[in-house]
Design an enzyme around this catalytic site. Structure first.
Site, short mmCIF file in Angstrom:
data_model
loop_
_atom_site.label_atom_id
_atom_site.label_comp_id
_atom_site.label_asym_id
_atom_site.label_seq_id
_atom_site.Cartn_x
_atom_site.Cartn_y
_atom_site.Cartn_z
CG PHE A 278 -50.62 6.32 27.77
CD1 PHE A 278 -49.73 5.33 28.34
CD2 PHE A 278 -50.68 7.44 28.48
CE1 PHE A 278 -49.25 4.97 29.58
CE2 PHE A 278 -49.92 7.27 29.92
CZ PHE A 278 -49.36 6.15 30.51
NE ARG A 440 -41.70 -12.11 7.24
CZ ARG A 440 -40.95 -13.05 7.63
NH1 ARG A 440 -40.54 -13.34 8.91
NH2 ARG A 440 -39.91 -13.33 6.76
CG ASP A 475 -37.25 -11.59 13.58
OD1 ASP A 475 -37.31 -10.29 13.54
OD2 ASP A 475 -36.78 -11.87 12.39
CB SER A 524 -37.98 -5.39 14.97
OG SER A 524 -39.51 -5.05 14.73
N GLY A 526 -34.91 -6.66 10.98
CA GLY A 526 -33.87 -5.64 11.08
C GLY A 526 -34.05 -4.81 12.13
CG ASP A 531 -35.98 0.48 21.90
OD1 ASP A 531 -35.70 -0.31 22.86
OD2 ASP A 531 -36.85 0.02 20.80
CD GLU A 611 -16.94 -15.70 -4.01
OE1 GLU A 611 -17.57 -14.80 -4.85
OE2 GLU A 611 -17.56 -16.74 -4.09
C1 DGJ Z 1 -36.52 -10.75 9.56
C2 DGJ Z 1 -35.33 -10.67 10.18
O1 DGJ Z 1 -34.65 -9.42 9.91
C3 DGJ Z 1 -34.37 -11.34 9.26
O2 DGJ Z 1 -33.06 -11.46 9.58
C4 DGJ Z 1 -34.83 -12.78 9.24
O3 DGJ Z 1 -34.47 -13.32 10.58
C5 DGJ Z 1 -36.16 -13.04 8.86
N1 DGJ Z 1 -37.01 -12.02 9.63
C6 DGJ Z 1 -36.63 -14.48 9.24
O4 DGJ Z 1 -38.22 -14.37 9.00
#
Ligand code: DGJ
Length: 725
Positions: A278, A440, A475, A524, A526, A531, A611
């Site tokens: 930074f 990824r 995401d 992101s 999950g 934040d 179910e």
């Molecule tokens: C990560 C997310 O957390 C998941 O729920 C899903 O949307 C995947 N990415 C899709 O690539």
């Protein structure tokens, strides 16, 4: 309330239950004198002692006085190079190469209403007041404006700093913290929220030892590993007792939260942008504004601190214009992953609609040539092979089933195997002459560049014009590496990380402004960017990629210390669970997911009749008491990290007339003990009917408890709905 005592130059900020005080001393240094339970206006600087301390230097203007040292005095915004050796808040690099900061008071302003920060998330709205204190480094000709926002009703004090170059030379900013808090004691515990992908925000509590202890992120996002929320507390503090301070940074990029136990049993907490890579250059007249930080002090333990933060976040941070309940959703990800076509999606939707599910979310894989996670990102047009009728055709059919339609996007990313990358390889972050790093299998777009953001905005605008879309899942699936921007000169590369975050905020703001009817969920991998900064733009965030109900007890518990349940995306998924292969009862999965923004993430077309009955019942139950989860006060009744046979929590209506109590047992096969669950937050004078059956006095339920039935088998659950008579 903000009070300025002119004769003594004391600034006192009162909230309903707390007081925060600063004083300008004889040398113009802004000292911090007090933060804690509310006290009447008084000069609390009597708490500051000075003595001749070896090796603590004395500023020139103090003559040969050896008892005055920046190294020992509690500072409001700490400096460096001029005698204070503890954690600095500000570090300037002058054109002569010196690294220092030395700030003196020049004035103040009290403003009605709460300040806003241009381009940055911030608490907002009615009930706030603003104090601005002006400090100056005369030699560097740099002004520092310290902003304080006071929200009395939430015991919330916000902070930010604006640094202005008033000189004629360019100045480098190496550090600019958002918050500095000097407390006159060293015997405090430091609590941080740590973890990893699929196990986010687990509390870690440890006594401060001498020196600096810190958490932070250099991943370009706030991260799965550490959260920009920390606490300092009495060693004896617990859920319902003791002094504790909660401090959150409203920022979604690199951050640092550092606590230093000093040599004289003092503690300094500094929070702000991580100084790693930074370096901001301020040309004459240019300024830099830090992200906002917010503090809450509770005299009654963590529970009260959380409830204050929850209310403040719900009412003064989230900008969700949709009144009422959020739709119960089904998300296609764990149901189909990349393997779908229109018919398969419609099968899922047709199975969901009769169960009361109201929103169908099409997750990853609908665009470009994306058939796995190796390609397609950046090509934001529908894949007609999978969806021959386009998004419009699919959305119409989903709408025809009485459901809304939502869509997954990952705007900040690009795959090498995409048209976008072939046309603009320089839009991906990478350092010339180096091979780059994939995450990824994808690269990160340089969101500090406006033309990149404009392109993505236009592409997504086109997508949104094609279908009736009311929900977006935004995401972001990798950390930043190779951070170098083709749009910045060499001497400004230290700005790239922060400019990236500002770019993300700018684009999110455009969507917020232009599509107010669209609910955006942040994600992101999950909870890698869970934040306060993101919550300003995305009022809910997918809490974790781990949907196992038992792990979720811990993740949602840790998350709840700062963030309210209404911000946590939580879905029921299939068993064995995708993350850890654990098998839990469907009922338990529902109980856990119902404690957040509720939905399903499984192939409902394969659910059995039995179910389907359970699911329809869960959806109905959630709809009946969603307001308790979304707007109620949250009580943690047990700690899922402790050795306890159960985990329990409760949502209580603000008027205390209704409550939803949830409990999940562990995996014990031994005979469970008989126990009574002691409730919290009820009105002791009211009687409560439990699940429409027997009624009990509120004081008895809290003091003696509710007798639980024997729950046999692994991970059983129970929900109690309490209604005052
Ligand atoms: C990560 C997310 O957390 C998941 O729920 C899903 O949307 C995947 N990415 C899709 O690539």
């Amino acid at each position: 309330m903000i009070v300025h005592d002119k004769s003594k130059n004391i600034f006192t900020l009162h909230t309903n239950a707390t007081t925060y005080q600063m004083k300008v001393d004889d040398y113009g240094v802004l000292l911090h004198t007090y933060y804690g339970g509310r006290i009447a206006d008084a000069d609390l600087s009597y708490l500051i002692r000075s003595a001749d301390r070896g090796f603590s230097p004395n500023p020139g203007e103090a003559g040969h006085c050896r008892t005055y040292s920046l190294d020992t005095l509690p500072q409001e915004y700490s400096t460096c190079g001029a005698g204070d050796f503890r954690l600095p808040s500000l570090e300037l690099e002058a054109s002569d190469g010196s690294h220092m900061a030395d700030l003196r008071y020049t004035g103040y302003e009290i403003r009605t209403g709460k300040y806003a920060l241009e381009g940055l998330p911030a608490f907002h709205g009615e009930g706030g007041e603003t104090l601005v204190i002006f400090l100056k480094d005369a030699a560097a000709r740099v002004e520092v404006e310290l902003y304080y926002g006071v929200f009395a009703a939430y015991d919330l004090i916000t902070r930010a700093a604006r640094i202005v170059n008033q000189g004629e030379e360019t100045v480098g900013l190496c550090r600019a913290a958002s918050l500095c808090l000097d407390l006159p004691r060293g015997d405090l515990d430091f609590v941080t929220f740590d973890g990893r992908h699929v196990m986010e925000r687990c509390p870690t509590r440890a006594a401060l030892r001498p020196g600096v202890q810190s958490v932070g992120s250099v991943r370009g996002t706030s991260s799965h590993q550490h959260n920009p929320f920390v606490m300092l507390c009495d060693p004896s503090a617990g859920e319902d007792q003791g002094l504790c301070y909660g401090a959150m940074l409203l920022y979604s990029g690199n951050f640092e939260a550092a606590a230093e136990r000093g040599q004289f049993e003092d503690t300094r907490l500094v929070m702000g942008i991580n100084p790693y890579h930074f370096h901001f250059r301020l040309a004459p007249e240019e300024s830099f504004t830090t992200p906002e930080a917010a503090m809450v002090c509770s005299l009654n333990g963590f529970g009260q601190m959380s409830r204050l933060l929850h209310r403040a976040i719900r009412e003064r941070l989230l900008r969700d214009n949709r009144p009422g309940r959020k739709p119960v959703l089904v998300n296609s990800w764990e149901a189909t992953y990349f393997d779908f076509d229109a018919e398969k999606l419609l099968r899922l939707a047709r199975a969901a609609a009769p169960l009361g599910i109201e929103l169908f979310v099409l997750d990853d894989g609908w665009f470009g040539t994306r058939s796995d996670d190796k390609g397609g990102l950046g090509d934001w047009w529908v894949n007609r092979e999978k969806l021959p009728g386009g998004l419009g055709g699919l959305a119409d059919q989903i709408n025809g089933l009485g459901m809304q339609f939502g869509l997954w996007i990952e705007p900040e990313m690009v795959s090498e195997d995409s048209r976008l990358y072939h046309e603009h390889p320089d839009w991906a972050l990478s350092v010339p002459g180096r091979s780059y790093t994939r995450g990824r299998s994808q690269l990160v777009l340089d969101f500090s560049r406006k033309e990149v953001r404009d392109h993505i905005y236009d592409a997504l605008r086109e997508v949104l014009s094609q279908a009736n879309i009311t929900y977006l899942k935004w995401d972001m699936n990798r950390s930043l590496t190779d951070v170098w921007s083709a749009a910045l000169p060499a001497e400004r590369q230290g700005e790239a990380y922060h400019r990236y975050v500002l770019g993300v905020y700018e684009l999110l703001e455009r969507f917020h402004r232009d599509y107010p009817h669209i609910l955006i969920e942040g994600c992101s991998g999950g909870g890698g960017r869970f934040d306060g900064g993101m919550l300003y733009y995305t009022p809910q965030i997918w809490c974790s990629d781990n949907t196992d109900a038992v792990d979720r007890l811990r993740i949602q518990y840790g998350t709840s210390f700062c963030y309210p349940p209404c911000t946590m995306g939580a879905h029921v998924s299939a068993v064995p669970n995708e993350t850890n292969r654990r098998v839990t009862p469907l009922e338990t999965r529902g109980v856990v997911a119902m404690s957040g923004v509720f939905g399903y993430e499984m192939d409902l077309s394969r659910a059995t009749k039995e179910e389907r009955k359970v699911i329809a019942g869960q959806v109905e139950r959630y709809k009946a008491c969603w307001d308790l989860v979304a707007e109620g006060d949250y009580y943690r009744l047990s700690d899922p990290f402790a050795d306890s046979p159960y985990t329990a929590w409760a949502h209580v209506s603000p008027d205390k007339r209704r409550a939803l109590v949830s409990l999940v047992t562990g995996s014990t096969r031994a005979a469970l003990p008989f126990f009574a669950l002691r409730l919290k937050g009820l009105d002791p004078a009211l009687r409560y009917r439990v699940n429409g059956g027997e009624s009990y006095p509120g004081d008895a339920l809290m003091q003696a408890g509710y007798p639980l039935p024997v729950l046999q088998g692994d991970y059983q659950s129970l929900q109690l709905y309490l209604e005052a008579e």
